[in-house]
Scaffold this motif. Sequence first.
Motif, mmCIF file in Angstrom:
data_model
loop_
_atom_site.group_PDB
_atom_site.id
_atom_site.type_symbol
_atom_site.label_atom_id
_atom_site.label_comp_id
_atom_site.label_asym_id
_atom_site.label_seq_id
_atom_site.Cartn_x
_atom_site.Cartn_y
_atom_site.Cartn_z
ATOM 1 N N ARG A 219 12.673 18.501 29.187
ATOM 2 C CA ARG A 219 11.632 18.912 30.154
ATOM 3 C C ARG A 219 10.943 17.698 30.737
ATOM 4 O O ARG A 219 10.701 16.723 30.043
ATOM 5 C CB ARG A 219 10.605 19.814 29.471
ATOM 6 N N GLU B 39 13.143 29.027 34.645
ATOM 7 C CA GLU B 39 13.599 27.692 34.267
ATOM 8 C C GLU B 39 14.977 27.734 33.609
ATOM 9 O O GLU B 39 15.867 26.938 33.921
ATOM 10 C CB GLU B 39 12.594 27.033 33.321
ATOM 11 N N SER C 236 14.176 21.724 25.391
ATOM 12 C CA SER C 236 12.771 21.332 25.252
ATOM 13 C C SER C 236 12.613 19.831 25.449
ATOM 14 O O SER C 236 11.670 19.375 26.101
ATOM 15 C CB SER C 236 12.251 21.735 23.876
ATOM 16 N N ILE D 264 8.887 27.632 27.092
ATOM 17 C CA ILE D 264 9.770 27.487 28.254
ATOM 18 C C ILE D 264 10.055 28.850 28.866
ATOM 19 O O ILE D 264 10.396 29.802 28.161
ATOM 20 C CB ILE D 264 11.082 26.789 27.836
#
Length: 458
Positions: A458, A7, A455, A29
């Motif tokens: 997302r 990611e 974060s 993550i």
Amino acid sequence: MNESKTEVLIIGAGLTGLSTGFWLKKAGIDFRIIEKENRTGGVINTVSEDGFVFETGPNTGVLSSTELVQLCIDLGDSCTLDKALPGANKRYIMKNGRWRPLPSGLFSAIGTPLFSWKDKFRILGEPFRKPGNDPDETVAGLVRRRLGNTFLDYAVNPFISGVYAGDPERLVTRFALPKLYNLEQNYGSFIKGSIAKAKQQKTELEKKATKEVFSAKGGLGNLIKALTEKIGEERILTGASGTEIQKTDKGYLAIIKKNSGDIIKLNASKIVITTGAYSLQSLLPFVNHNDISKIQNLEYAKVVQVSIGYKKWDGMKLDAFGGLVPEKEKRKILGILFPSAIFKDRAPESGALLSVFLGGMRDPGLIEKSDTEITAIVLDEVKKTLFNEKRPDLLRISRYMHAIPQYEKGSGERFESIRKTESEYPGLILAGNIRDGIGMSDRVKQAKSIADLLSDKR
């Protein structure tokens, strides 16, 4: 040829990259870190040799951000902070060839020979002077205007050499020392601003950001070791001698050449670059050349650091953090730190460990001198300033061509080009010390903000 995906891809396993990875892992993550060297840590590196523990990069950090405090709490027993010994609160400044303690209070400030009586009295009027209106005023200009020439020459000039290895005549205050700039702009003066800030309510975490000097038990390398272990070595690829990033429909593709000759392809939807400005053109060939040029137009101080160890110290009593040398003194060094007086177990008992800094913006050509020439300079300075004539038991020279970025007048254009590039390429984040400050606390603070941003997206 191996090909995989993640990611977030982080380029660079220095403190910024590792801290970003640490926070991303806590957020759940998926990420990978690639590093061109065969170890993590970037310029942070601790060496243990013949009874001495010395740093070949930064010697200390300052506990000045809540993010750094939180990182240390989260690392727990895997990394124990080593706070400076009480005597390390003293700092020496050289004047007329003699070390003078930097004032730490009102009475010592009145009696010190570092500053003229004119400037000592002048400081009484500092709260009543109007704030400056030049956004690009240099540090030197600001200090002259509010405090006077002797404060510039014998406090700020050596301080800037110690932190930036820089020139206060060139560093722009709002970029290089934003907290100082904001004290004047927001409160009208340094003194009024400091008083107001001291009265503000603080959270428990803010109370722990004490601005104390710190290291880690056994050296800053143990902070890097703890971060590496917490992240997991399986997420970190070292020895990546060549990397190029390509833009794809789904994000980014990193083509990584290992020292072994193997080629690895890694797809990522987001990428965080934490390397120096000088590497961006080769890493990001798809970015507009004009924008990259404005970011790469960043001057770095070239610094030589010499670690010197004595098993038996016969010189001046080392009872301070170290000594800084103002430019007016016309010496060949920027300053000398006393690591064995700052932290325990850095030298044999009755011995001493010194860290001498040379070059910087004051003398950039010094880095080209040979080891023999640098050794002669350093030992002569130690003899003349610390009164030690013995040959050292340890002497190690480290050279840094890109030691510290200089936040000068072009920084505003650089920051704007960074923002423009990131907006044009969603998922690309340009980080590291090209923006947001140069200190260890700055690096961890930036890493936390990047991890929070990723974060939230997302």
